[in-house]
Design an enzyme around this catalytic site. Sequence first.
Site, PDB file in Angstrom:
ATOM      1  CE  LYS A  52     -43.061  47.069  14.531  1.00 14.07           C
ATOM      2  NZ  LYS A  52     -41.797  47.358  15.203  1.00 14.07           N
ATOM      3  CE1 TYR A 263     -34.574  45.387  10.810  1.00 14.39           C
ATOM      4  CE2 TYR A 263     -34.122  43.073  10.349  1.00 14.39           C
ATOM      5  CZ  TYR A 263     -34.805  44.041  11.058  1.00 14.39           C
ATOM      6  OH  TYR A 263     -35.730  43.677  12.000  1.00 14.39           O
ATOM      7  CE1 TYR A 289     -36.714  47.902  13.308  1.00 10.04           C
ATOM      8  CE2 TYR A 289     -36.371  46.210  14.969  1.00 10.04           C
ATOM      9  CZ  TYR A 289     -36.816  46.587  13.721  1.00 10.04           C
ATOM     10  OH  TYR A 289     -37.364  45.655  12.886  1.00 10.04           O
TER      11      TYR A 289
HETATM   12  C1  LIG Z   1     -40.570  47.685  14.408  1.00 10.32           C
HETATM   13  C2  LIG Z   1     -39.675  48.467  15.292  1.00 10.32           C
HETATM   14  C3  LIG Z   1     -39.268  49.778  14.950  1.00 10.32           C
HETATM   15  C4  LIG Z   1     -39.592  50.408  13.639  1.00 10.32           C
HETATM   16  O1  LIG Z   1     -40.910  50.832  13.545  1.00 10.32           O
HETATM   17  P1  LIG Z   1     -41.537  50.941  12.081  1.00 10.32           P
HETATM   18  O2  LIG Z   1     -42.916  51.427  12.323  1.00 10.32           O
HETATM   19  O3  LIG Z   1     -41.457  49.579  11.495  1.00 10.32           O
HETATM   20  O4  LIG Z   1     -40.698  51.904  11.314  1.00 10.32           O
HETATM   21  C5  LIG Z   1     -38.491  50.481  15.836  1.00 10.32           C
HETATM   22  N1  LIG Z   1     -38.095  49.933  16.998  1.00 10.32           N
HETATM   23  C6  LIG Z   1     -38.441  48.681  17.350  1.00 10.32           C
HETATM   24  C7  LIG Z   1     -37.923  48.150  18.626  1.00 10.32           C
HETATM   25  C8  LIG Z   1     -39.241  47.903  16.514  1.00 10.32           C
HETATM   26  O5  LIG Z   1     -39.562  46.661  16.863  1.00 10.32           O
END
Ligand SMILES: *Cc1c(COP(=O)(O)O)cnc(C)c1O
Length: 334
Positions: A52, A263, A289
Amino acid sequence: MSDFSPSEPHKLSLASLPTPLEPLPALTRALGGPEIWVKRDDCTGLAGGGNKARKLEYLMADALETGADTIITAGGIQSNHARQSAAAAARLGLRCILVLTDSVPGRSSTYHGSANLLLDRLFGADIRFFDGNADPDTVMADIAAGCTAEGRRPYVIPVGGSNAIGARAYIDAAAEAHEQAAALGVSFSHVVLATGSGGTHAGLALGFAAREPDLRIVGISVSRAREAALQRVQDLVEKSAELWGGGRLPEILIDDRFVGPGYGQPTDAMAEAVRLTARAEGLLLDPVYTGKAMAGLIALVREGRFGPKDRILFWHTGGSIGLFAYDDVFKKEA
Ligand SMILES: *Cc1c(COP(=O)(O)O)cnc(C)c1O
């Protein structure tokens, strides 16, 4: 960036870039398959790192251009996006309102009080909690209307920072990795990453399509079923291409077999992937993730989906602070 420059966009400097591109020799040996490398976007620096930070360089620049004094964004209780948005807002002197939904059943008390949420509080965010059925876009629109009525200038960032503006950061990131790989004299056959709200996947797919059209970008879904994830990423690809230019639209590949019950809900394969990567490489993944994305990569290797000449780039998107919200999973010896 000549391929994507209808207008050179305004962007802030919030992330430590470029992030390292490194081989993972011990993990490669442990799996006995193709060479595995990692792109360390866990090292972007902003408040513990993660993907992010790159998106916020563009999103926060856009917010400042519109004269915003308040950032509103949304995510789950343990959102990494919320944590990095709160940090970026603090750094820029903006007020930050976080809409956090309690959408993961069965989590422990640390999930509801520590890790990312603890850091949101540390960054001074104004946190509003909603149950898992709340629609974050509607809630954010209501809050924004309230801010405007009070004479404030709100700027809403969608969940995950995934719109065409945020995705631009991953068009750039594809160029960054392409240049690093060229300088090291390596090339990759596949990129494997976690696909959530889709902006990272969309940006990388567009960015690589312009430079390495044969490179396959494999998104391991962490939430949606395949069709829904595909649609979401494709939609973001189209909107991003419209905003930033770019020729050939890439093929989008999604594997949805590693989501588990939903999720943020732990799976055995995720726990195995997090442990294996920690023990082989001293490298931290996360439970929501990258742990599921690595579980996907491990399964693809074991299924014999890669050839001996393939070389895989695992795109690490951060999130390891979330491990502390899953202490119940990792406390157990295995
Ligand atoms: C938000 C996030 C993702 C996913 O990325 P997107 O662009 O939302 O698909 C992957 N890994 C981490 C650690 C995240 O915080």
